[in-house]
Design a protein around this motif. Structure first.
Motif, PDB file in Angstrom:
ATOM      1  N   ILE A   1     -46.631 -89.533  14.389  1.00  0.00           N
ATOM      2  CA  ILE A   1     -45.828 -88.456  13.835  1.00  0.00           C
ATOM      3  C   ILE A   1     -44.940 -89.046  12.739  1.00  0.00           C
ATOM      4  N   VAL A   2     -44.810 -88.346  11.628  1.00  0.00           N
ATOM      5  CA  VAL A   2     -43.967 -88.803  10.524  1.00  0.00           C
ATOM      6  C   VAL A   2     -42.593 -88.161  10.648  1.00  0.00           C
ATOM      7  N   LEU A   3     -41.560 -88.999  10.663  1.00  0.00           N
ATOM      8  CA  LEU A   3     -40.174 -88.541  10.645  1.00  0.00           C
ATOM      9  C   LEU A   3     -39.407 -89.371   9.628  1.00  0.00           C
ATOM     10  N   ASP A   4     -38.619 -88.714   8.811  1.00  0.00           N
ATOM     11  CA  ASP A   4     -37.730 -89.429   7.889  1.00  0.00           C
ATOM     12  C   ASP A   4     -36.384 -89.562   8.577  1.00  0.00           C
ATOM     13  N   LEU A   5     -36.142 -90.712   9.174  1.00  0.00           N
ATOM     14  CA  LEU A   5     -34.936 -90.904   9.969  1.00  0.00           C
ATOM     15  C   LEU A   5     -33.684 -90.973   9.112  1.00  0.00           C
ATOM     16  N   LYS A   6     -33.840 -91.026   7.791  1.00  0.00           N
ATOM     17  CA  LYS A   6     -32.680 -91.050   6.897  1.00  0.00           C
ATOM     18  C   LYS A   6     -32.150 -89.653   6.602  1.00  0.00           C
ATOM     19  N   THR A   7     -32.875 -88.645   7.079  1.00  0.00           N
ATOM     20  CA  THR A   7     -32.452 -87.259   6.856  1.00  0.00           C
ATOM     21  C   THR A   7     -31.914 -86.674   8.150  1.00  0.00           C
ATOM     22  N   PRO A   8     -31.017 -85.681   8.066  1.00  0.00           N
ATOM     23  CA  PRO A   8     -30.515 -85.035   9.292  1.00  0.00           C
ATOM     24  C   PRO A   8     -31.633 -84.408  10.118  1.00  0.00           C
ATOM     25  N   GLU A   9     -32.633 -83.852   9.440  1.00  0.00           N
ATOM     26  CA  GLU A   9     -33.735 -83.212  10.151  1.00  0.00           C
ATOM     27  C   GLU A   9     -34.554 -84.240  10.928  1.00  0.00           C
TER      28      GLU A   9
END
Length: 396
Positions: free
Chosen positions: A74-82
């Motif tokens: 799964i792709v998550l951008d941990l630098k964003t609040p979402e």
């Protein structure tokens, strides 16, 4: 999955080799590994070798396939609040989180153990670092980056690997990554067992330096007992002999006949029973003192024989093995009989990938290499759907 960890959910934030190797072990043992990747994918997706493509599209490389088989992506951008919020939702339903970020990264991303334990107090949080975390023992090297070869160097492995008159030699496999990763898997399993009893998770810290020093354990007691600094001695052993690699007509073999019974068996196989009564070789201590003479005797015996002839004479009688390259191993029936050469699919290529199997065998809940490594974000939608479902609420 059928392994003993079936039903265990692991959030995998690791990259490169050490961390993914640790979660690979857990995947082979049946855990559901959710590999969280940044946009663009984990760095080793861009590392070959790659099999030939049937349609010109990129295929999964060998590095990524080998240590990420059986995982979901799964792709998550941990630098964003979402992305940060989605990670905490995954943590809420997880048993384990594993990370091997560089120094200070989990604090900057606000995903340290102190943060995520607020979401899930039962969570086992495994950290793999170069030189350790502050809470487990602050090191002057805490902020140094670490790689396999630098850890092998600093923890002593290079100081005892190589020939007597040569330069330090790195151990062939990435042992500075793989052994710490294995130790982290042991730590995770231990903490999971403890969490079942107490209902409380905890953080685990495995430093690559610490793991490698523990692997080099003999240099610690040797120096402590004798005051002497162990040095490279080639393929021999500092306190046991014969323990060496010998040349034969068509390659090399390894022999280790270090006990009295095995030394006597080797002498009879060599048709040299007189050596058993030779005062120079009458016990283990004497044989170490006369290792050079023993090496000459063994060389004189082995150099006119082939690997097959030596195998016929020594196989099953004294510890012996041919020096195999990987082609030899592929041709040997043992590795396939033990499920240690495993075929998995490679999307976009008709050529199967072959990866090293799982050596831990179970009688009732078999471990296995499950599926190929995931495509980037291949399971993102399914994981999000699962996480929104009441069925994923864990009732520990």
């Amino acid at each position: 999955m059928t392994g003993p960890l079936s039903g265990v959910r692991v959030v995998d934030l690791t990259a490169a080799l050490a961390g993914p190797y640790s979660t690979m072990i857990l995947a082979d043992l049946g855990a559901d590994i959710i590999k969280v990747e940044p946009p663009g994918g984990e760095v080793t997706r861009r590392v070959g070798p790659y099999p030939p493509s049937d349609d010109g599209q990129a295929t999964l490389g060998g590095y990524f396939q080998s240590v990420n088989r059986g995982k979901r992506s799964i792709v998550l951008d941990l630098k964003t609040p979402e992305g940060h919020a989605e990670l905490l939702e995954l943590v809420r339903t997880a048993d384990v989180l594993v990370e091997n970020f560089g120094p200070g990264v989990v604090e900057r991303l606000d995903i340290s153990y102190d943060t995520v334990r607020q979401v899930n107090p039962r969570l086992v949080y495994g950290s793999l670092t170069g030189f350790g975390s502050t809470w487990s023992g602050e090191s002057p090297y805490m902020n140094w980056p670490a790689m396999d070869i630098t850890i092998q160097a600093m923890a002593g492995a290079l100081s005892i690997t190589g020939t007597e008159d040569g330069k330090p030699v790195k151990i062939g496999p990435g042992i500075g990554d793989i052994f710490p990763g294995t130790m982290l898997a042991i730590g995770v399993l231990s903490a999971l067992l403890e969490a079942e009893r107490t209902g409380q998770g905890q953080q685990i810290d495995v430093a690559m330096f610490d793991a490698m020093l523990s692997l080099c354990e003999r240099i610690v007691y040797q120096y402590s007992y004798t005051g002497q600094v162990p040095k490279p001695i080639g393929n021999t052993h500092p306190i046991l002999t014969p323990f060496d690699v010998l040349e034969v007509k068509d390659g090399w073999i390894a022999v280790a006949a270090t006990t009295q019974l095995r030394w006597e068996a080797l002498c009879r196989i060599m048709e040299r029973p007189d050596l058993i009564e030779d005062a120079r070789f009458r016990n283990e201590t004497c044989r170490v003192e006369h290792r050079a003479e023993i090496r000459t005797l063994l060389d004189d015996w082995s150099r006119d024989l082939t690997r097959a002839e030596v195998s016929e004479k020594l196989g099953g009688k004294v510890p012996f093995g041919p020096v195999n390259d990987i082609r030899d191993i592929f041709d040997d029936p043992h590795a396939r009989a033990r499920d240690m050469l495993v075929e998995i699919d490679n999307p976009g290529s008709s050529q199967k990938a072959i990866v090293a199997g799982q050596p831990i065998k179970f009688s009732r809940t078999p471990s296995k290499v499950g599926t190929r490594a995931p495509l980037l974000d291949e399971h993102g939608a399914a994981i999000r759907t699962e996480n929104r479902s009441p069925a994923t609420e864990r009732s520990h």
